[in-house]
Write a protein that holds these residues in place. Structure first.
Motif: not given
Length: 135
Positions: A24-33, A64-69, A107-119
């Motif tokens: 799936y390609a990220i699109q306008v108005n997608d909500l990502l965590t 835990q606090r999650e922030f959506d973008y 940051y040193k050796d950053s690690y990132l987890k990205l998830r779709y929060n809207s489908k």
């Protein structure tokens, strides 16, 4: 909600969903965590959960606090520290790699987890374009 062929097991469905999300390609108005870590997976803020104790001795460690973008109309997402980053059209894996490279500047050796929060689901030919109102 959706009809599944008989004999189609939940395990198979999970695999199909995972494959579809991977492509799936990220699109306008997608909500990502977005979760950002350092040292290839260490929590950046409050690694020992010392800030997780609330007022009156109440433990909020597990909250835990999650922030959506939101992916904005121009295809950018506004993230802490990085500000605007264009993610539209990227897969989750591509976006994770891009954001890790950007966060490596801070940051040193950053690690990132990205998830779709809207489908989104688009139903074609549902009611012939007729509207329905309820009173």
């Amino acid at each position: 909600m959706f009809k599944i062929d008989k004999g189609y097991e939940a395990e198979q469905l999970s695999q199909v969903i995972a494959e579809a999300e991977k492509n799936y390609a990220i699109q306008v108005n997608d909500l990502l965590t977005v979760d950002v870590f350092t040292n290839k997976g260490e929590r950046i803020i409050d690694p020992n959960f010392e800030l997780g104790f609330g007022q009156g001795g109440q433990n909020v460690r597990n909250q835990q606090r999650e922030f959506d973008y939101l992916v904005q109309v121009d295809g950018n997402i506004k993230l802490p520290i990085l500000d605007l980053v264009r993610l539209e059209g990227m897969t989750l894996q591509e976006a994770e790699t891009t954001l890790e490279e950007r966060y490596d500047e801070y940051y040193k050796d950053s690690y990132l987890k990205l998830r779709y929060n809207s489908k989104r689901v688009i139903v074609l030919g549902a009611s012939g374009g007729q509207g329905h109102t309820s009173e």
